[in-house]
Design an enzyme around this catalytic site. Sequence first.
Site, PDB file in Angstrom:
ATOM      1  N   ASP A  73     -32.467   8.107   3.882  1.00  0.00           N
ATOM      2  CA  ASP A  73     -31.714   6.898   4.213  1.00  0.00           C
ATOM      3  C   ASP A  73     -32.395   5.986   5.217  1.00  0.00           C
ATOM      4  OD1 ASP A  73     -28.487   6.846   3.278  1.00  0.00           O
ATOM      5  OD2 ASP A  73     -29.609   8.676   2.919  1.00  0.00           O
TER       6      ASP A  73
ATOM      7  N   LEU B 191     -39.312   8.881  11.370  1.00  0.00           N
ATOM      8  CA  LEU B 191     -39.246   7.532  11.923  1.00  0.00           C
ATOM      9  C   LEU B 191     -39.561   7.635  13.409  1.00  0.00           C
ATOM     10  CD1 LEU B 191     -38.489   4.480  11.734  1.00  0.00           C
ATOM     11  CD2 LEU B 191     -36.201   5.172  12.474  1.00  0.00           C
TER      12      LEU B 191
ATOM     13  N   ARG C   4     -26.449   4.749   9.649  1.00  0.00           N
ATOM     14  CA  ARG C   4     -25.224   4.939  10.419  1.00  0.00           C
ATOM     15  C   ARG C   4     -24.044   5.230   9.507  1.00  0.00           C
ATOM     16  NH1 ARG C   4     -26.715   0.098  14.670  1.00  0.00           N
ATOM     17  NH2 ARG C   4     -28.197   1.377  15.881  1.00  0.00           N
TER      18      ARG C   4
ATOM     19  N   THR D 150     -36.964  13.076  15.013  1.00  0.00           N
ATOM     20  CA  THR D 150     -36.544  14.028  13.992  1.00  0.00           C
ATOM     21  C   THR D 150     -37.680  14.233  12.999  1.00  0.00           C
ATOM     22  OG1 THR D 150     -34.250  13.311  14.218  1.00  0.00           O
ATOM     23  CG2 THR D 150     -34.818  14.538  12.231  1.00  0.00           C
TER      24      THR D 150
ATOM     25  N   SER E 198     -32.486   3.956  23.161  1.00  0.00           N
ATOM     26  CA  SER E 198     -32.116   2.989  22.130  1.00  0.00           C
ATOM     27  C   SER E 198     -32.531   1.563  22.473  1.00  0.00           C
ATOM     28  CB  SER E 198     -30.587   3.024  21.912  1.00  0.00           C
ATOM     29  OG  SER E 198     -30.171   4.298  21.475  1.00  0.00           O
TER      30      SER E 198
ATOM     31  N   ALA F 295     -39.505   5.622  16.453  1.00  0.00           N
ATOM     32  CA  ALA F 295     -39.077   4.411  17.154  1.00  0.00           C
ATOM     33  C   ALA F 295     -38.825   4.692  18.633  1.00  0.00           C
ATOM     34  CB  ALA F 295     -37.824   3.831  16.506  1.00  0.00           C
ATOM     35  N   THR F 296     -38.098   5.753  18.947  1.00  0.00           N
ATOM     36  CA  THR F 296     -37.706   6.063  20.320  1.00  0.00           C
ATOM     37  C   THR F 296     -38.911   6.460  21.166  1.00  0.00           C
ATOM     38  OG1 THR F 296     -35.585   6.857  19.492  1.00  0.00           O
ATOM     39  CG2 THR F 296     -36.180   7.490  21.727  1.00  0.00           C
TER      40      THR F 296
END
Length: 389
Positions: free
Chosen positions: A94, A125, A251, A160, A134, A127-128
């Site tokens: 997703d 992914l 989400r 993750t 966030s 990103a963090t």
Amino acid sequence: MRLNRHHELFRDSVRGVLERVVLPELDGWESAGRMPTHDLFRALGEEGLLGLTLPADAGDGGLGLDLGYAYVWAQELGRLPAGSPAMSLSVQTDIVLPLLAEAGGDQVRTRFLRPAIRGELVAALAATEPGGGSDLATLRTTAVRTADGIRLTGEKAFITNGSVADFAVVLCHLVEADGERRPTGLDSLTLLLVPTRLPGVHQERHTGKLGNRACDHGRLTFTDVPVPEENLLGKPGSGYEALTRVLTRERAFLAAVATARAEAALRETVAHARGRAVLGKPLMDHQAIAFRLAELDAELALVEQYTGAVFHLLDEGAPALRQASIAKLRASRLERDGADLRLQLHGGGGYMDGGPVERAYRDARAYGLAGGADEALLHLIAGHLHTDI
């Protein structure tokens, strides 16, 4: 979401696959603190479960199904007695694969998207960043574009699938070699596909987690990593917009997972409350307990309907960032509330390490952070109050 007979037949099929592939091994994975992610993804890829809603006419292996199938898939993952598989798989199905299908060029689709749909590659992914959470405005990872290609430097954390991924989609600032080296803001954010086997990539596994212990989480460090130009996903500077689109879908997915987990916990708690006697009568016959369970049941009915409506909006192609954020916020809180009451009613037995009640309590806490922390979602929802909602 309006589900029909075909969706329900698909549910039976998915449940059968998960009962065969995941359930017999899940307790062992959780006890060991890791699961065979590549073997799991390959097994589910062989069943066609990793590309359900990706376009069928692109030749990548997608099935072109509507989002009702993704909704059912999320619910069935949520009914598993541990959250690790859903957390790991949600990144693949997703976030990353929809991004590659939307923005990847021919080489990206051939070398990464198609094998990932088959379950032969595991995606992450990235990103963090450490200390940033966030807040994407504080992101520091930078890709410098030169005549010889792109060089990536930076660090990502709490990712993750981070230490087992074959490739990561990295959110970074993209700058020209003769331009500003430390950009700020969102306008230069770009998505870059980075194979983890490239020189300069270092993967490290996070250990000692509170919950979702079998799911891999890791740190990714990039030191002057050479990345081919064709691994750019979309146009330079389009990363924030593209990521927002897929995070909206994720989400909704996490809301469906959390709602299913809350439903399973409530069902088990009610059965326990009927069977356990305290002060001469079942727990369920004590009004204070019956009313708390009734509150959870009422909230569950509302959140489940709302989450289904969000999937319907997404399936129609309508904007749903606010709605998906609301669904994820309320569903994750509902899961936490249900897990807390379940542990309370099971008493000391529920508190013991390794049992399903204790595990559910630990796992539930993650969804207040993953997919956007509660505070980030509230900030987004509050921002919509200044506009037409």
